[in-house]
Write a protein that holds these residues in place. Structure first.
Motif, PDB file in Angstrom:
ATOM      1  N   PHE A 106      -9.048  -4.756  -6.130  1.00 61.72           N
ATOM      2  CA  PHE A 106      -8.055  -4.284  -5.157  1.00 61.72           C
ATOM      3  C   PHE A 106      -7.012  -5.373  -4.912  1.00 61.72           C
ATOM      4  O   PHE A 106      -7.068  -6.456  -5.485  1.00 61.72           O
ATOM      5  CB  PHE A 106      -8.726  -3.824  -3.852  1.00 61.72           C
ATOM      6  CG  PHE A 106      -9.594  -4.856  -3.182  1.00 61.72           C
ATOM      7  CD1 PHE A 106      -9.068  -5.783  -2.291  1.00 61.72           C
ATOM      8  CD2 PHE A 106     -10.967  -4.893  -3.422  1.00 61.72           C
ATOM      9  CE1 PHE A 106      -9.868  -6.727  -1.664  1.00 61.72           C
ATOM     10  CE2 PHE A 106     -11.782  -5.823  -2.800  1.00 61.72           C
ATOM     11  CZ  PHE A 106     -11.229  -6.747  -1.924  1.00 61.72           C
ATOM     12  N   ARG A 107      -6.013  -5.091  -4.078  1.00 59.35           N
ATOM     13  CA  ARG A 107      -4.877  -5.983  -3.883  1.00 59.35           C
ATOM     14  C   ARG A 107      -5.229  -7.118  -2.927  1.00 59.35           C
ATOM     15  O   ARG A 107      -5.970  -6.932  -1.958  1.00 59.35           O
ATOM     16  CB  ARG A 107      -3.675  -5.205  -3.308  1.00 59.35           C
ATOM     17  CG  ARG A 107      -3.260  -3.972  -4.069  1.00 59.35           C
ATOM     18  CD  ARG A 107      -2.576  -4.275  -5.375  1.00 59.35           C
ATOM     19  NE  ARG A 107      -1.280  -4.918  -5.193  1.00 59.35           N
ATOM     20  CZ  ARG A 107      -0.133  -4.256  -5.036  1.00 59.35           C
ATOM     21  NH1 ARG A 107      -0.120  -2.923  -5.015  1.00 59.35           N
ATOM     22  NH2 ARG A 107       1.006  -4.907  -4.935  1.00 59.35           N
ATOM     23  N   CYS A 133       0.820  -1.216   0.000  1.00 62.06           N
ATOM     24  CA  CYS A 133       0.000   0.000   0.000  1.00 62.06           C
ATOM     25  C   CYS A 133       0.851   1.261   0.000  1.00 62.06           C
ATOM     26  O   CYS A 133       0.306   2.379   0.001  1.00 62.06           O
ATOM     27  CB  CYS A 133      -0.930   0.005   1.210  1.00 62.06           C
ATOM     28  SG  CYS A 133      -2.328  -1.121   1.045  1.00 62.06           S
ATOM     29  N   VAL A 190      -5.576   7.364   3.188  1.00 59.21           N
ATOM     30  CA  VAL A 190      -4.945   7.145   1.878  1.00 59.21           C
ATOM     31  C   VAL A 190      -4.846   5.671   1.512  1.00 59.21           C
ATOM     32  O   VAL A 190      -4.600   5.323   0.354  1.00 59.21           O
ATOM     33  CB  VAL A 190      -3.544   7.769   1.834  1.00 59.21           C
ATOM     34  CG1 VAL A 190      -3.621   9.267   2.063  1.00 59.21           C
ATOM     35  CG2 VAL A 190      -2.603   7.103   2.838  1.00 59.21           C
ATOM     36  N   ALA A 191      -5.032   4.789   2.507  1.00 56.60           N
ATOM     37  CA  ALA A 191      -4.920   3.355   2.251  1.00 56.60           C
ATOM     38  C   ALA A 191      -5.789   2.610   3.246  1.00 56.60           C
ATOM     39  O   ALA A 191      -6.068   3.100   4.346  1.00 56.60           O
ATOM     40  CB  ALA A 191      -3.468   2.892   2.355  1.00 56.60           C
ATOM     41  N   VAL A 211     -11.205   4.934  -0.096  1.00 56.20           N
ATOM     42  CA  VAL A 211      -9.906   4.996  -0.765  1.00 56.20           C
ATOM     43  C   VAL A 211     -10.125   4.942  -2.274  1.00 56.20           C
ATOM     44  O   VAL A 211     -10.591   3.925  -2.801  1.00 56.20           O
ATOM     45  CB  VAL A 211      -8.993   3.838  -0.303  1.00 56.20           C
ATOM     46  CG1 VAL A 211      -7.638   3.922  -1.015  1.00 56.20           C
ATOM     47  CG2 VAL A 211      -8.807   3.868   1.205  1.00 56.20           C
ATOM     48  N   SER A 212      -9.758   6.013  -2.964  1.00 53.67           N
ATOM     49  CA  SER A 212     -10.033   6.082  -4.405  1.00 53.67           C
ATOM     50  C   SER A 212      -9.090   5.197  -5.214  1.00 53.67           C
ATOM     51  O   SER A 212      -9.492   4.640  -6.240  1.00 53.67           O
ATOM     52  CB  SER A 212      -9.920   7.527  -4.887  1.00 53.67           C
ATOM     53  OG  SER A 212      -8.635   8.059  -4.605  1.00 53.67           O
ATOM     54  N   ASP A 213      -7.855   5.053  -4.767  1.00 49.98           N
ATOM     55  CA  ASP A 213      -6.862   4.256  -5.484  1.00 49.98           C
ATOM     56  C   ASP A 213      -6.926   2.803  -5.003  1.00 49.98           C
ATOM     57  O   ASP A 213      -6.481   2.492  -3.905  1.00 49.98           O
ATOM     58  CB  ASP A 213      -5.465   4.828  -5.256  1.00 49.98           C
ATOM     59  CG  ASP A 213      -4.381   4.093  -6.039  1.00 49.98           C
ATOM     60  OD1 ASP A 213      -4.694   3.087  -6.688  1.00 49.98           O
ATOM     61  OD2 ASP A 213      -3.216   4.536  -5.968  1.00 49.98           O
ATOM     62  N   ARG A 214      -7.471   1.930  -5.830  1.00 51.16           N
ATOM     63  CA  ARG A 214      -7.660   0.547  -5.388  1.00 51.16           C
ATOM     64  C   ARG A 214      -6.341  -0.211  -5.227  1.00 51.16           C
ATOM     65  O   ARG A 214      -6.316  -1.272  -4.604  1.00 51.16           O
ATOM     66  CB  ARG A 214      -8.607  -0.183  -6.337  1.00 51.16           C
ATOM     67  CG  ARG A 214      -9.991   0.455  -6.326  1.00 51.16           C
ATOM     68  CD  ARG A 214     -11.073  -0.370  -6.962  1.00 51.16           C
ATOM     69  NE  ARG A 214     -12.356   0.310  -6.827  1.00 51.16           N
ATOM     70  CZ  ARG A 214     -13.523  -0.209  -7.151  1.00 51.16           C
ATOM     71  NH1 ARG A 214     -13.580  -1.446  -7.650  1.00 51.16           N
ATOM     72  NH2 ARG A 214     -14.635   0.465  -6.988  1.00 51.16           N
ATOM     73  N   GLN A 215      -5.260   0.319  -5.757  1.00 52.14           N
ATOM     74  CA  GLN A 215      -3.950  -0.280  -5.524  1.00 52.14           C
ATOM     75  C   GLN A 215      -3.458  -0.011  -4.110  1.00 52.14           C
ATOM     76  O   GLN A 215      -2.445  -0.582  -3.691  1.00 52.14           O
ATOM     77  CB  GLN A 215      -2.949   0.243  -6.548  1.00 52.14           C
ATOM     78  CG  GLN A 215      -3.220  -0.245  -7.962  1.00 52.14           C
ATOM     79  CD  GLN A 215      -3.224  -1.771  -8.041  1.00 52.14           C
ATOM     80  OE1 GLN A 215      -2.211  -2.409  -7.771  1.00 52.14           O
ATOM     81  NE2 GLN A 215      -4.355  -2.355  -8.395  1.00 52.14           N
ATOM     82  N   ARG A 216      -4.176   0.844  -3.380  1.00 54.86           N
ATOM     83  CA  ARG A 216      -3.827   1.120  -1.989  1.00 54.86           C
ATOM     84  C   ARG A 216      -4.847   0.523  -1.019  1.00 54.86           C
ATOM     85  O   ARG A 216      -4.969   0.955   0.120  1.00 54.86           O
ATOM     86  CB  ARG A 216      -3.648   2.624  -1.753  1.00 54.86           C
ATOM     87  CG  ARG A 216      -2.578   3.244  -2.637  1.00 54.86           C
ATOM     88  CD  ARG A 216      -2.140   4.590  -2.158  1.00 54.86           C
ATOM     89  NE  ARG A 216      -1.250   4.469  -0.986  1.00 54.86           N
ATOM     90  CZ  ARG A 216      -0.723   5.522  -0.348  1.00 54.86           C
ATOM     91  NH1 ARG A 216      -0.999   6.756  -0.767  1.00 54.86           N
ATOM     92  NH2 ARG A 216       0.069   5.347   0.683  1.00 54.86           N
TER      93      ARG A 216
END
Length: 313
Positions: free
Chosen positions: A248-249, A138, A209-210, A228-233
């Motif tokens: 997501f991860r 993350c 942020v994560a 959390v807008s960034d699904r990689q986080r």
């Protein structure tokens, strides 16, 4: 002759059996450990419950141990360097840790920090490296505010401590009865259940942020996706089907990337523990012969800390 636990089939705790077995002498690159404590993790029974490849039977049980080196193969050093008969060590990742003795690859054996008991040392690395990987994937860094679902569980508690060392702020979900645990290890507790998203937004008005999910519930996933807008986080160690559907991860010890990261992280986690920056809260220990009783207790989901099996010597 050593005592060890195996799963004779796939299924519930009724397939676990204690057997007597010879411990092979260590060859080059191997060490034999007289086990003083075997760490316990949900993965110990989950992979047996979910298994279907009968060529793997019987399945050795347990991934991490601590103990004393009783024999060392020729021209062999342990992962932390040197090593001699009588040295106190811990080992991860091993196959068949629920045992009174076992021979393992020396690359997986490390000197035990003196400030850890054998039971604590036997429970350090699986959760510690898992937590480290969650923070790593993350991209958590100093000043970040993050959300951790299941912050009072074993992985969550390790995340809290490692995030504190990084300098991140953690909002941690838990039941109200476990708020003290979350606060003790540096998190800010919020109760899970209806209204969780609103409570997190109130606690972190500038956002998170994560999100790190240690429980795998739909609530944890839904709230993470909303915040959390960034699904990689967003990362989970449990919500496998949702990760595939929602992008997501997901991480797991059997995944090659996870294996590589966690192997590399072992020395760092041990250093943190030796410095007193990473503690392993223990709930209780059980005799090795009572492994199924201990596993049943572990399956209760809220053991209140780590469990260890203690062989008789």
């Amino acid at each position: 002759m050593a005592q060890r636990w195996i799963a004779t089939d796939f299924g519930g705790l009724d397939v676990f059996e204690q057997v007597d077995d010879e411990v092979p002498a260590p060859g080059t690159g191997e060490a034999t450990i007289e086990v003083r404590a075997a760490g316990m993790n949900p993965a110990d029974f989950k992979h047996v419950a979910r298994g279907d490849d009968r060529s793997l039977l019987p399945v050795p049980v347990g991934y991490e141990v601590s103990g004393v080196i009783s024999a060392l193969g020729p021209d062999t050093q342990i992962a932390s360097g040197a090593g001699a008969v009588g040295d106190a060590v811990l080992a991860f990742r091993v196959a068949g840790g629920y045992a009174s003795a076992l021979t393992v690859a020396a690359k997986d054996v490390f000197a035990k920090p003196e400030n850890l008991s054998f039971a604590e040392a036997a429970n350090l690395l699986l959760v510690g490296t898992t937590a480290a990987e969650m923070l790593h994937v993350c991209g958590v860094s100093r000043g970040d505010t993050i959300l951790v679902h299941g912050a009072s569980g074993s992985v969550g508690v390790s995340v809290l401590q490692q995030a504190k060392l990084i300098g991140a702020r953690v909002i941690g979900t838990a039941s109200e009865s476990n708020f003290e645990t979350v606060a003790t290890f540096g998190g800010e507790p919020v109760s899970y259940g209806d209204g969780l998203e609103a409570r997190v937004r109130l606690a972190a008005p500038d956002g998170v942020v994560a999100a790190l999910d240690c429980v795998g519930t739909d609530e944890a996933v839904d709230v993470s996706l909303a915040l959390v807008s960034d699904r990689q986080r967003i990362v989970s160690i449990a919500a496998f089907s949702r990760a595939k559907d929602d992008g997501f991860r997901i991480i797991a010890g059997a995944m090659p990337a996870s294996t590589a990261f966690r192997d590399e992280a072992r020395a760092r986690i041990i250093h943190m523990a030796a410095a007193g920056d990473l503690v392993v809260p223990m709930a209780r220990t059980f005799p090795l012969a009572d492994a199924t009783t201990a596993l049943d207790f572990l399956r209760g989901q809220h053991p209140g800390g780590k469990l260890a099996l203690i062989p008789e010597h």
